[in-house]
Motif scaffolding. Structure first.
Motif, PDB file in Angstrom:
ATOM      1  N   ALA A   1       0.849  -1.193   0.000  1.00  0.00           N
ATOM      2  CA  ALA A   1       0.000   0.000   0.000  1.00  0.00           C
ATOM      3  C   ALA A   1       0.886   1.245   0.000  1.00  0.00           C
ATOM      4  O   ALA A   1       1.954   1.252   0.598  1.00  0.00           O
ATOM      5  CB  ALA A   1      -0.891   0.002   1.233  1.00  0.00           C
ATOM      6  N   LYS A   2       0.395   2.287  -0.695  1.00  0.00           N
ATOM      7  CA  LYS A   2       1.152   3.545  -0.735  1.00  0.00           C
ATOM      8  C   LYS A   2       1.528   4.010   0.659  1.00  0.00           C
ATOM      9  O   LYS A   2       2.654   4.431   0.927  1.00  0.00           O
ATOM     10  CB  LYS A   2       0.328   4.634  -1.426  1.00  0.00           C
ATOM     11  CG  LYS A   2       0.484   4.639  -2.918  1.00  0.00           C
ATOM     12  CD  LYS A   2      -0.191   5.858  -3.537  1.00  0.00           C
ATOM     13  CE  LYS A   2      -0.237   5.708  -5.039  1.00  0.00           C
ATOM     14  NZ  LYS A   2      -1.068   6.708  -5.712  1.00  0.00           N
ATOM     15  N   VAL A   3       0.549   3.935   1.565  1.00  0.00           N
ATOM     16  CA  VAL A   3       0.789   4.449   2.905  1.00  0.00           C
ATOM     17  C   VAL A   3       1.928   3.669   3.580  1.00  0.00           C
ATOM     18  O   VAL A   3       2.768   4.228   4.272  1.00  0.00           O
ATOM     19  CB  VAL A   3      -0.524   4.438   3.739  1.00  0.00           C
ATOM     20  CG1 VAL A   3      -1.103   3.032   3.811  1.00  0.00           C
ATOM     21  CG2 VAL A   3      -0.306   5.013   5.114  1.00  0.00           C
TER      22      VAL A   3
ATOM     23  N   ARG B   1       4.259  12.459   2.558  1.00  0.00           N
ATOM     24  CA  ARG B   1       3.288  12.054   1.560  1.00  0.00           C
ATOM     25  C   ARG B   1       3.517  12.690   0.179  1.00  0.00           C
ATOM     26  O   ARG B   1       3.462  12.000  -0.840  1.00  0.00           O
ATOM     27  CB  ARG B   1       1.878  12.416   2.064  1.00  0.00           C
ATOM     28  CG  ARG B   1       0.756  11.897   1.212  1.00  0.00           C
ATOM     29  CD  ARG B   1      -0.557  12.475   1.699  1.00  0.00           C
ATOM     30  NE  ARG B   1      -0.827  12.001   3.063  1.00  0.00           N
ATOM     31  CZ  ARG B   1      -1.924  11.332   3.407  1.00  0.00           C
ATOM     32  NH1 ARG B   1      -2.842  11.087   2.500  1.00  0.00           N
ATOM     33  NH2 ARG B   1      -2.134  10.951   4.640  1.00  0.00           N
TER      34      ARG B   1
ATOM     35  N   ARG C   1      -8.803   4.665   2.577  1.00  0.00           N
ATOM     36  CA  ARG C   1      -8.286   3.529   1.839  1.00  0.00           C
ATOM     37  C   ARG C   1      -7.014   3.909   1.101  1.00  0.00           C
ATOM     38  O   ARG C   1      -6.945   4.951   0.480  1.00  0.00           O
ATOM     39  CB  ARG C   1      -9.310   3.129   0.789  1.00  0.00           C
ATOM     40  CG  ARG C   1     -10.127   1.859   0.891  1.00  0.00           C
ATOM     41  CD  ARG C   1      -9.675   0.732   1.253  1.00  0.00           C
ATOM     42  NE  ARG C   1     -10.158  -0.565   1.508  1.00  0.00           N
ATOM     43  CZ  ARG C   1     -11.229  -1.189   1.096  1.00  0.00           C
ATOM     44  NH1 ARG C   1     -12.139  -0.580   0.391  1.00  0.00           N
ATOM     45  NH2 ARG C   1     -11.426  -2.437   1.402  1.00  0.00           N
ATOM     46  N   SER C   2      -5.984   3.075   1.158  1.00  0.00           N
ATOM     47  CA  SER C   2      -4.775   3.313   0.387  1.00  0.00           C
ATOM     48  C   SER C   2      -4.797   2.425  -0.856  1.00  0.00           C
ATOM     49  O   SER C   2      -5.581   1.479  -0.939  1.00  0.00           O
ATOM     50  CB  SER C   2      -3.541   3.010   1.236  1.00  0.00           C
ATOM     51  OG  SER C   2      -2.365   3.327   0.533  1.00  0.00           O
ATOM     52  N   THR C   3      -3.951   2.753  -1.831  1.00  0.00           N
ATOM     53  CA  THR C   3      -3.894   1.954  -3.060  1.00  0.00           C
ATOM     54  C   THR C   3      -2.634   1.078  -3.034  1.00  0.00           C
ATOM     55  O   THR C   3      -1.596   1.508  -2.571  1.00  0.00           O
ATOM     56  CB  THR C   3      -3.799   2.886  -4.285  1.00  0.00           C
ATOM     57  OG1 THR C   3      -4.725   3.954  -4.095  1.00  0.00           O
ATOM     58  CG2 THR C   3      -4.105   2.137  -5.555  1.00  0.00           C
TER      59      THR C   3
END
Lengths: 411, 411
Positions: B37-39, B49, B78-80
Motif C-alpha cells: 500500500a502507498k501508505v 506524503r 483507503r490506500s492503493t
C-alpha cells in the motif's frame, strides 16, 4: 577517580552530543587529515556555504574545534583554517596477555604520553583494571587537556556492543566482566572496548603501513594468534563478534594441546607459549647451544629468546621460526584466497622474528593462493609495532566520540 | 538480435533512468516484498506524503510500477496497492562448466520459463554465447512482456566492473572476452556478468534458504568448488574480484594435479572431475561392484554416479563422499572461524551427495571452529538447487535496473 589538577575529565553531562552526520564527518576529516581550510571542508563534504557555517559554528561552540589561522591563499578571498581543539585528549589502553600499555593522545591519535609494564592478564579483571587506572593516573599526570573518551583493547573475543569479553580462552575470570562500564565510571568518560587485534588493525590503518586502505587483514602473532579484518574501512566483526579468530583454526586432530582446551590449534604450534615450550626442548636436548646457554643464565625461555637465537644464526631456532611461519603461511594463504584483501599486515610480539617469519609467510601465500589474489598483495610487517594497539584504541575512542547521536555519541 | 513478436526488448534509449535513491528503494521493496500500500511505502521509506507521491508518479510514468487495486483497509482513508509492472521481464543465464541454463523472470525474479541443456564451456566464448542467445530466443518465445535487463553467471573469476572473465582456470579461451558487451548488443538491454557462485549466493538470499540474512557464505561443490560471500546483504568481491575462490586452496604440496596447473587444491580432491576419476579407480579395481556395473553399462562415470552409488549403500563410494566432505569441512571450518557468518549454504551439482556430505561438513565445522562462532550457525543444503543460479542472475539484473543513476541505471 577524577583528574582535576591539570587534566579535566569532561563529565558526560557537560559534553555536547554531536548532532548531525555532517558534524561527524567534519570531525573525522580533521582527525584524519589535520587542519583544513573552511572552503576545502565545504568542498569535501559538498556542503553549501551557509550550512557549513552552521555546522562548524556548533563545533566551535562545543569547543571541539578551533581556528588554525588564515589558510594559504588559493586566489580569491582568504579562507580560515579549522582544526580539532588542541586540548582534546583520549585515553588509550592496550591490555595484552602479559602487559598493560596506556597512552594519552590528542584528537588526531598522536601519542603524547605512554607507559607500558608487564602484567599478567590471568590476575583477573579486578586486579588488571585497578592497575590500569593507576597507570592511567600516572600518564595523565604528564599532560594537560580535557579527556573526552577512552578506548581499550583486550586479548580475547569481545562483545563490542556490550563492552565486555565473552568466553576468552586465555583470560580466566574475565568472561562477561563489564569492562566498559567499570572503566567509564572510573574515568568519567565514554569508553569503547574491543578485541586487541581489531584495535591494532585500526591503528595500522589510521597511522601505520595500511594508511587509508579499505580492505586489509592484520595478523597478530603474540601470546595468542588472531586476525583483525578491515572491510570498507571498518572493522568487520561477524555475527557473534568472533570474526578473525584464526588462532584456534585446527591444523591437526592429534596436534599439541592448546590453552583453549582443544588440540592442534595454530596457536598451539606457533603462539608465544608454544615457542617458549619448543625453545625449552631445544635447549634441554642440546640441539641449540645458544638457547641452552640462555636457559642456564635466565632459568627460563620465552618466544623473544627464540627470536634472538634465530637472528644470532642458531640453526635449530631458525628452524622453529621457519616451521611456524610455514604453518601460519598456510592459514594466511587460505584467508587470502577467500577474502582477496588489499594488504596483509603481520604484527604482535612474535613478529619480532621479523623478516625470517615474513619470508616464510610470503612464500606460502605466493605459492598457494591464486595469482590474481596475490598479484598486487603486499605482505608486510606492522609499522607501528607495539604502539599499534594504543593508537588503534585511541582511534576507536575518537570514532565513538565523533559519531552522531544514535550511533554512539560523545558523552 | 531482437525479439519483436510477443516480447519487446526495451532499447536503452527508451528506458528512463531511475533518478533518485528513493525510487531505487521503492523498486527494491516491491521486488522483495510484493505489492504494498502507498501508505506503507511512505512509512517504510520515511517519506512525507507529497514526496512519495512525486517519486511514485515518476515510476508510473516510466511504466515500472502499476496499480494493484485498493489495499486492505487499516481504518481511515483507503490506500492503493502499488506493484511492479506485470510485463517487466529479465533474462537470467547460468553458464556452468558443462551446461547452459537460461530463464525469463518477472521483476520479482519469479521464473516464468526455463531451459537447461548440456554444453561444454571449453567450446569457447563465441560458441557458448551463440548457443546461449539461441536458447534465450527459445525461452523468450514462451512468454510475453518487456525485457529490461539481463544477468549472467560464469564458472570462474569475473571482473564485475568490466563484465568479463579474468584468467578463469577451467574456461580456455574466455580470458578477458567481453561477455557483457557482446550479450548487451545481442539482447539490446543492459547485462550484468558475475561469478556463478556469487550469483547463486544472491539467489539463496533472495528466494532460498538464506532469505533476508545479511552475512552468509554459499559453498558450491560442482565441477569446480567456490564460495560466494554475502556481507551486509551484498556480494563481497575483494580488491581484485577473486574473493571466495576456495577451490584452489592448497591442501597438500604433493597432492593430485588440478585443472588450474597446481597440485593438491581442494578442487583436485573433491571437484566433479576428481570424483569421476576416483569413481573410475574404484570401478576398475573392483572395490565398488556398483560402480563397476555402471561403468560396464555406460562406458564412463561421473560425480553423479558416486552420489547414486553412495545412496545405494555402496561402501567405497560412501567413503569417497566422507573423505571429500571431511576435506571440504576443514576448509569451511577455517572460513567460519575467520568470518563468523550467520549461515553456511552448500549447493552445486555435487551437493546431490546431500545429507552424507552435509553430515561430514557439519562434523568438521562443529568440531574445529570456536563454539561462539558455531553456536547459532546453521549449515544447510541449498533450497533452490539448480535454480539458484538463474534466480540470482535475475536478482543481479534487477539490482542493476533498479539502481539510481550513477551506480548503474536502467538503460
Amino acid at each position: 577517580m577524577r583528574f582535576n589538577v591539570r587534566v579535566t575529565v569532561q563529565a558526560a553531562a557537560d559534553t555536547p552530543r554531536v548532532e548531525t552526520r555532517q558534524q561527524s564527518q567534519l570531525l573525522a576529516l580533521l582527525r584524519d587529515e589535520g587542519p583544513l581550510a573552511k572552503v576545502e571542508l565545504g568542498e569535501r563534504l559538498e556542503l553549501p556555504r551557509a550550512r557549513l557555517a552552521t555546522e562548524i559554528a556548533k563545533l566551535f561552540e562545543w569547543n571541539l574545534v578551533e581556528s588554525g589561522g588564515p589558510a594559504a591563499s588559493r586566489g580569491g578571498r582568504r579562507s580560515t583554517l579549522v582544526k580539532l581543539a588542541d586540548d582534546l585528549r583520549f585515553l588509550a589502553a592496550d591490555i595484552g596477555a602479559t602487559s598493560i600499555g596506556v597512552a594519552v593522545t590528542d584528537a588526531r591519535c598522536e601519542v603524547l604520553a605512554h607507559i607500558v609494564e608487564d602484567y599478567d592478564i590471568r590476575k583477573g579483571p579486578v586486579s588488571v583494571l585497578e592497575r590500569l587506572t593507576q597507570l592511567s593516573g600516572k600518564v595523565l599526570g604528564e599532560v594537560t587537556g580535557r579527556v573526552i573518551g577512552a578506548g581499550v583493547g583486550l586479548p580475547g573475543p569481545v562483545s563490542f556492543r556490550d563492552g565486555m569479553p565473552v568466553a576468552p580462552p586465555i583470560m580466566p575470570g574475565w568472561d562477561r566482566f563489564p569492562v566498559r562500564d567499570r572503566l567509564a565510571s572510573a574515568w568519567g568518560c565514554p569508553v569503547t572496548v574491543d578485541n586487541d587485534v581489531n584495535v591494532m588493525a585500526l591503528g595500522e590503518r589510521h597511522a601505520g603501513v595500511a594508511r587509508s586502505l579499505n580492505e586489509l587483514i592484520f595478523v597478530k602473532v603474540g601470546t595468542g594468534i588472531g586476525c583483525g579484518i578491515v572491510l570498507g574501512g571498518r572493522v568487520y566483526r561477524g555475527v557473534a563478534g568472533t570474526a578473525g579468530d584464526i588462532g584456534h583454526i585446527k591444523l591437526d586432530d592429534y596436534g599439541p594441546a592448546c590453552a583453549c582446551g582443544e588440540v592442534g590449534c595454530l596457536e598451539a604450534y606457533f603462539g608465544g607459549a608454544a615457542l617458549a615450550r619448543d625453545a625449552l626442548t631445544l635447549a634441554r636436548s642440546g640441539r641449540s647451544t645458544f638457547l641452552a646457554d640462555l636457559l642456564g643464565h635466565k632459568g627460563e625461555l620465552s618466544a623473544r629468546d627464540v627470536a634472538s637465537a634465530a637472528s644470532a644464526g642458531d640453526f635449530a631456532a631458525a628452524n622453529l621460526v621457519r616451521e611456524g611461519g610455514r604453518r601460519l603461511g598456510h592459514v594466511v594463504a587460505s584467508l587470502v584466497s577467500f577474502l582477496n584483501p588489499g594488504m596483509v599486515v603481520i604484527g604482535g610480539g612474535v613478529s619480532r622474528l621479523g623478516h625470517q617469519l615474513l619470508a616464510e609467510v610470503r612464500s606460502a601465500v605466493y605459492r598457494r593462493s591464486l595469482p590474481l589474489a596475490t598479484g598486487n598483495l603486499p605482505i608486510v610487517l606492522s609499522e607501528l609495532g607495539e604502539m599499534a594497539g594504543v593508537i588503534g584504541a585511541a582511534w576507536s575512542a575518537t570514532d565513538h566520540a565523533f559519531a552522531a547521536t544514535g550511533s554512539g555519541a560523545v558523552g
